[in-house]
Design an enzyme around this catalytic site. Sequence first.
Site, short mmCIF file in Angstrom:
data_model
loop_
_atom_site.label_atom_id
_atom_site.label_comp_id
_atom_site.label_asym_id
_atom_site.label_seq_id
_atom_site.Cartn_x
_atom_site.Cartn_y
_atom_site.Cartn_z
N ARG A 67 15.18 154.45 90.30
CA ARG A 67 15.12 153.10 90.20
C ARG A 67 16.54 152.41 89.90
O ARG A 67 16.70 151.35 90.59
CB ARG A 67 13.97 152.57 89.12
CG ARG A 67 13.95 150.82 89.14
CD ARG A 67 12.77 150.68 88.06
NE ARG A 67 12.50 149.30 88.12
CZ ARG A 67 12.32 148.67 87.15
NH1 ARG A 67 12.75 149.01 86.16
NH2 ARG A 67 12.06 147.23 87.25
N HIS A 71 18.09 149.24 92.17
CA HIS A 71 18.74 148.10 91.39
C HIS A 71 20.07 147.74 91.69
O HIS A 71 20.60 146.81 91.57
CB HIS A 71 18.23 148.00 89.96
CG HIS A 71 16.60 147.52 90.10
ND1 HIS A 71 16.20 146.95 88.89
CD2 HIS A 71 15.48 147.69 90.69
CE1 HIS A 71 14.92 146.83 89.19
NE2 HIS A 71 14.54 147.48 90.08
N ASP A 72 20.67 149.02 91.94
CA ASP A 72 22.26 148.71 92.15
C ASP A 72 22.54 148.36 93.55
O ASP A 72 23.13 147.01 93.76
CB ASP A 72 22.97 150.11 91.79
CG ASP A 72 24.56 149.88 92.09
OD1 ASP A 72 24.92 149.00 91.87
OD2 ASP A 72 25.14 151.11 92.72
N VAL A 75 21.91 144.45 94.80
CA VAL A 75 22.69 143.46 94.37
C VAL A 75 24.28 143.67 94.84
O VAL A 75 24.85 144.55 94.17
CB VAL A 75 22.59 143.26 92.79
CG1 VAL A 75 23.51 142.12 92.16
CG2 VAL A 75 21.27 143.26 92.40
N SER A 81 27.59 148.25 90.22
CA SER A 81 27.57 146.87 89.50
C SER A 81 26.77 146.86 88.33
O SER A 81 26.79 146.15 87.30
CB SER A 81 27.59 145.62 90.16
OG SER A 81 26.52 145.87 91.00
N ASN A 99 15.68 143.70 85.17
CA ASN A 99 16.13 144.99 84.45
C ASN A 99 16.10 144.89 82.83
O ASN A 99 15.81 145.90 82.34
CB ASN A 99 17.86 145.06 84.57
CG ASN A 99 18.15 145.17 86.08
OD1 ASN A 99 17.20 146.25 86.78
ND2 ASN A 99 19.23 144.76 86.73
N PRO A 168 13.29 142.53 94.40
CA PRO A 168 12.07 141.89 94.70
C PRO A 168 11.23 142.01 93.12
O PRO A 168 11.28 142.85 92.39
CB PRO A 168 11.35 142.71 95.45
CG PRO A 168 12.32 143.76 96.04
CD PRO A 168 13.64 143.67 95.11
N HIS A 198 6.97 154.61 93.81
CA HIS A 198 5.97 154.29 92.83
C HIS A 198 5.00 155.25 92.81
O HIS A 198 3.83 154.98 92.38
CB HIS A 198 5.36 152.99 93.00
CG HIS A 198 6.42 151.70 92.79
ND1 HIS A 198 6.24 150.39 93.13
CD2 HIS A 198 7.61 151.80 92.26
CE1 HIS A 198 7.05 149.66 92.56
NE2 HIS A 198 8.12 150.42 92.29
N ASP A 250 1.53 155.67 89.19
CA ASP A 250 0.58 156.52 90.07
C ASP A 250 -0.67 157.20 89.18
O ASP A 250 -0.26 157.97 88.51
CB ASP A 250 1.12 157.65 90.93
CG ASP A 250 0.29 158.78 91.67
OD1 ASP A 250 -0.89 158.51 91.52
OD2 ASP A 250 0.80 159.65 92.33
C1 HEM Z 1 9.11 146.67 96.86
C2 HEM Z 1 9.58 145.95 95.91
C3 HEM Z 1 9.52 146.56 94.60
C4 HEM Z 1 9.01 146.00 93.63
C5 HEM Z 1 8.30 144.49 93.58
C6 HEM Z 1 8.98 146.58 92.53
C7 HEM Z 1 9.09 146.46 90.99
C8 HEM Z 1 8.73 147.63 89.84
C9 HEM Z 1 8.28 147.09 88.60
C10 HEM Z 1 7.81 145.66 88.23
C11 HEM Z 1 8.48 148.18 87.97
C12 HEM Z 1 8.05 148.30 86.75
C13 HEM Z 1 9.03 147.65 85.47
C14 HEM Z 1 8.49 147.61 84.17
O1 HEM Z 1 7.41 147.31 83.99
O2 HEM Z 1 9.28 147.82 83.31
C15 HEM Z 1 8.61 149.20 88.82
C16 HEM Z 1 9.23 150.62 88.43
C17 HEM Z 1 9.61 151.39 89.21
N1 HEM Z 1 10.24 151.20 90.76
FE1 HEM Z 1 10.00 149.49 91.42
N2 HEM Z 1 9.77 148.00 92.76
C18 HEM Z 1 9.98 148.00 94.06
C19 HEM Z 1 10.57 148.86 94.77
C20 HEM Z 1 11.22 150.02 94.30
C21 HEM Z 1 12.12 150.83 94.98
C22 HEM Z 1 12.38 150.48 96.82
C23 HEM Z 1 12.18 151.94 94.45
C24 HEM Z 1 13.20 153.02 94.57
C25 HEM Z 1 13.32 153.49 95.87
C26 HEM Z 1 11.51 151.55 93.07
C27 HEM Z 1 11.54 152.88 92.08
C28 HEM Z 1 10.63 152.29 91.02
C29 HEM Z 1 10.39 153.45 89.86
C30 HEM Z 1 10.73 154.97 90.06
C31 HEM Z 1 9.76 152.98 88.80
C32 HEM Z 1 9.65 153.69 87.60
C33 HEM Z 1 10.74 153.55 86.44
C34 HEM Z 1 10.58 154.06 85.10
O3 HEM Z 1 9.36 154.68 84.88
O4 HEM Z 1 11.28 153.95 84.56
N3 HEM Z 1 10.74 150.46 93.27
N4 HEM Z 1 9.05 148.63 89.84
#
Ligand code: HEM
Length: 334
Positions: A67, A71-72, A75, A81, A99, A168, A198, A250
């Site tokens: 992730r 996020h890098d 932006v 950054s 973040n 996003p 995800h 998941d």
């Molecule tokens: C399509 C738009 C996306 C949205 C709206 C989104 C949003 C989020 C949100 C809200 C979380 C949970 C954060 C929290 O509750 O603290 C999350 C977790 C995560 N996201 Fe996304 N995400 C998106 C795309 C992506 C992409 C493109 C990737 C990587 C290629 C990614 C990888 C992850 C991973 C691996 C987690 C789990 C992180 C952890 O357990 O520390 N996400 N995401």
Amino acid sequence: MAGSSTPSSLMAASLFAATLLLSLHPSNAQLTADFYSTTCPSVSSIVQTVIQEALQSDPRITASLLRLHFHDCFVDGCDGSLLLDNSPSIKSEKDAAPNFKSARGFDVVDQIKAAIESACPGTVSCADILALAAQASVYLSGGPYWTVLLGRRDSLTANQAGANTSIPSPFDSYNNLVSKFSAVGLDITDLVTLSGAHTFGRAQCKSFSPRLYNFTTNGGPDPTISPWYLTTLRKLCPQNGDSSVLADLDPTTPNLFDNHYYSNLQRNDGLLQSDQELYSTASAATISIVNSFSFDQSAFFKSFARSIVNMGNISPLTGSNGEIRCNCRKVNWS
Ligand code: HEM
Ligand SMILES: *[C@@H]1O[C@H](CO)[C@@H](O)[C@H](O)[C@H]1NC(C)=O
Ligand SMILES: *[C@@H]1O[C@H](CO)[C@@H](O)[C@H](O)[C@H]1NC(C)=O
């Protein structure tokens, strides 16, 4: 139409095509697979070793590191950054809405950087470390392997406002998701493919609980959550409960990088609104992509390898722009 294919008009046409290609992928050609092959040949194995060690005590770390790369890159491009801490001249992206109290794994990035600095001082950028950590994390979790393109350099600035607006939100509409990806040159195949990340990791109740209560105009939950999943999530995240409680993104294989994310969506078991929208938005172009990845894991893996390279190519600093940071948390000489 007699003069339409004179040599000069052909040349103008191909120049135009080349310029168009360059402007769509501004620095695609500048990153290379062998960038550190003489200056730091062991860089990939160092990254992998540190992550494997961290995995012993934190089964979530691979998801968190993947992730960070996302996020890098969203932006101002993949320029490290995100990793800069607050300082008199830096307003950290770590405090931006997507973040703050959410992005994690920065301590492991520091460990990777320290191990690389002792093997090859002053050579490997923090932006490249995030790209390498993303690849090792997916691979170590059972996902695909891909060749990481390298040669990014680190930014001298952070963009907190950009992090607030470019990354996003889980509450974005389908159209906003598509346009935030399109703003960085990524298409709907990239959107569906990269959302497949995800398949592992966690989200806090605050990231999805608005779906559980008073979501529709007549006070009901989001109708695109299955009854089983709604009951489960309401138990985990009661109204006025602790909004930082964690749920598996998941529910079937929480730590494995596989294609279950897509079969979850088909059963209305997507955790985030932004996940389920890819399948449940009426006549969306993303539905058939979800179906194909749910049916065929190797098609998903192949696509992931392509799309993450596309993401890693988002306007990197190269050549003599930026710097190689000594410490990922601060700009050199600051
Ligand atoms: C399509 C738009 C996306 C949205 C709206 C989104 C949003 C989020 C949100 C809200 C979380 C949970 C954060 C929290 O509750 O603290 C999350 C977790 C995560 N996201 Fe996304 N995400 C998106 C795309 C992506 C992409 C493109 C990737 C990587 C290629 C990614 C990888 C992850 C991973 C691996 C987690 C789990 C992180 C952890 O357990 O520390 N996400 N995401
Ligand atoms: C970004 O969002 C956070 C949290 O909503 C806010 O505190 C911060 O002031 C915002 N930063 C900028 C520069 O807009
Ligand atoms: C539900 O939402 C509506 C409009 O968003 C609001 O007026 C109402 O007070 C909410 N009800 C509860 C029980 O929170």
